[in-house]
Design an enzyme around this catalytic site. Structure first.
Site, short mmCIF file in Angstrom:
data_model
loop_
_atom_site.label_atom_id
_atom_site.label_comp_id
_atom_site.label_asym_id
_atom_site.label_seq_id
_atom_site.Cartn_x
_atom_site.Cartn_y
_atom_site.Cartn_z
N SER A 1 7.41 5.63 -7.14
CA SER A 1 6.61 6.78 -7.56
C SER A 1 7.42 8.08 -7.68
O SER A 1 7.23 8.83 -8.64
CB SER A 1 5.45 6.96 -6.58
OG SER A 1 5.93 7.08 -5.25
N LYS B 1 13.97 -2.91 1.49
CA LYS B 1 13.09 -1.77 1.25
C LYS B 1 13.47 -0.66 2.21
O LYS B 1 13.44 -0.83 3.43
CB LYS B 1 11.64 -2.20 1.47
CG LYS B 1 10.66 -1.05 1.30
CD LYS B 1 9.24 -1.54 1.37
CE LYS B 1 8.27 -0.38 1.32
NZ LYS B 1 6.87 -0.81 1.31
N LYS C 1 14.29 -1.74 -3.30
CA LYS C 1 13.36 -0.64 -3.53
C LYS C 1 13.74 0.54 -2.66
O LYS C 1 13.98 0.34 -1.47
CB LYS C 1 11.96 -1.13 -3.17
CG LYS C 1 10.88 -0.10 -3.27
CD LYS C 1 9.60 -0.67 -2.74
CE LYS C 1 8.60 0.44 -2.61
NZ LYS C 1 7.40 0.03 -1.97
C1 PBG Z 1 3.60 -0.62 0.81
C2 PBG Z 1 4.16 -0.08 -0.44
C3 PBG Z 1 4.62 1.22 -0.68
C4 PBG Z 1 5.07 1.25 -2.00
C5 PBG Z 1 4.84 -0.01 -2.53
N1 PBG Z 1 4.31 -0.82 -1.55
C6 PBG Z 1 4.56 2.41 0.19
C7 PBG Z 1 5.41 2.53 1.37
O1 PBG Z 1 6.08 1.62 1.81
O2 PBG Z 1 5.38 3.61 1.95
C8 PBG Z 1 5.66 2.44 -2.69
C9 PBG Z 1 5.74 2.34 -4.16
C10 PBG Z 1 6.04 3.62 -4.84
O3 PBG Z 1 6.41 4.63 -4.22
O4 PBG Z 1 5.92 3.63 -6.06
N2 PBG Z 1 2.37 -1.24 0.62
#
Ligand code: PBG
Length: 331
Positions: free
Chosen positions: A281, A201, A254
């Site tokens: 997103s 991630k 991700k």
């Molecule tokens: C953390 C989490 C995030 C996303 C999914 N799980 C946010 C982050 O790490 O800042 C982002 C998913 C997206 O942007 O669609 N709980």
């Protein structure tokens, strides 16, 4: 009399592209509804759904809308959802994340009682529940305390498992989180619950709109001290190797579209592990807003994006377009 040809014939790769039926026959990658996971946002203390400004067409849902939403998703043939909760109260330790009466625990109950066969994936992280917005608890120097956070993540998974969640997906990028969660589940009688680790991630700006949706932007600093540097590809192998060793049943990369190289390399290195990709997103919003402006063909672009993610090597995709895609594929 036939003359003998003196030139080398052109190798006509286009022969197999002359007819749609022929193209279908030799197509390598087929996207199906089985490949989709729909993310949902559940917000405490509201009665009607609210559109998320940064993600047009996506909503923060009240608890009372969940049964209907889950039924619709399951009926479309989508096998799973991933849930994100926005609690009433945020505090230093993110305590609503492991409260048996917390927003997500209630949401899981609600959905499971209506649609037991729709798989619920739990996002295991503290960032939506802490008042400072970081993915773990902080020490005196305002750094995330990795090991203290692990204890809270253990409480969180157990409460989600008790509520009826099917898959645990730790997303906080804490070191040792998969082992800690596996241990907690096994000790509490949940050894059959699988773990989908957000193994690679990245500290990505593509999460921007999500932080509006989940109301979880960090109040200070950023997440670069625990999420991966966007410039690193080789490091993803270490993350994945460790998570598999710690007991992850599935792994995730991700975001998706800007990281297809990472997906492909991990696929090659680990042909046997189920691999997910999260089309996040920012990827959704860029596409959706351009489509709403009439500047691109939404359906064609989304299908191309998701097919590309699958072609790179993902087995399944978390995408805010899941319902649309299921509808298009079912037509
Ligand atoms: C953390 C989490 C995030 C996303 C999914 N799980 C946010 C982050 O790490 O800042 C982002 C998913 C997206 O942007 O669609 N709980």
């Amino acid at each position: 009399m036939q003359e003998e040809s003196s030139h080398t014939p052109i190798m006509r790769l286009s022969r197999l592209r002359q007819h749609d039926s022929l193209r279908r026959l030799v197509r390598e990658t087929i996207l199906t509804t089985n490949d989709l996971v729909m993310p949902l946002f559940v917000k405490a203390g509201i009665d009607t759904k609210r559109e998320i400004a940064a993600m047009p067409g996506q909503y923060q849902l009240p608890l009372n809308a969940l049964k209907e939403e889950a039924k619709q998703i399951y009926k479309l043939g989508i096998p799973a959802i991933i849930l994100f909760g926005i609690p009433d109260n945020k505090d230093q330790h993110g305590s609503d994340s492991y409260n048996s009466d917390g927003i997500i625990q209630r949401a899981i109950n609600e959905i499971k009682s209506a649609v037991p066969d729709l798989m619920i994936i739990s996002d295991i992280c503290l960032c939506e529940y802490t008042d400072h917005g970081h993915c773990g608890v902080m020490d005196e120097d305002q750094n995330v305390d990795n090991d203290k956070t692990l204890t809270l993540l253990q409480k969180q998974v157990i409460s989600h498992a008790r509520a009826g969640s099917d898959v645990m997906a730790p997303s906080g990028m804490m070191d040792g989180m998969v082992a800690a969660i596996r241990d907690a589940l096994d000790m509490s009688g949940f050894s059959r619950i699988p773990i989908l680790s957000y193994a690679a991630k990245y500290a990505s700006s593509f999460y921007g709109p999500f932080r509006d949706a989940a109301e979880g932007a960090p109040r200070f600093g950023d997440r670069r001290s625990y999420q991966m540097d966007i410039a690193n590809g080789r490091e993803a192998f270490r993350e994945v190797a460790l998570d598999i060793e710690e007991g992850a049943d599935m792994i995730m990369v991700k975001p998706a579209l800007s990281y297809l190289d990472v997906i492909a390399r991990i696929r090659d290195a680990y042909p046997e592990i189920p691999l997910a990709a999260y089309s996040v997103s920012g990827e959704y919003t860029m596409t959706k807003v351009a489509a709403q402006q009439g500047l691109i063909d939404e359906k064609a672009i989304v299908m191309e994006q998701l097919t590309s993610i699958k072609r790179a090597g993902a087995d399944f995709i978390l995408t805010y377009f899941a319902k649309d895609v299921a509808q298009w594929l079912g037509q």
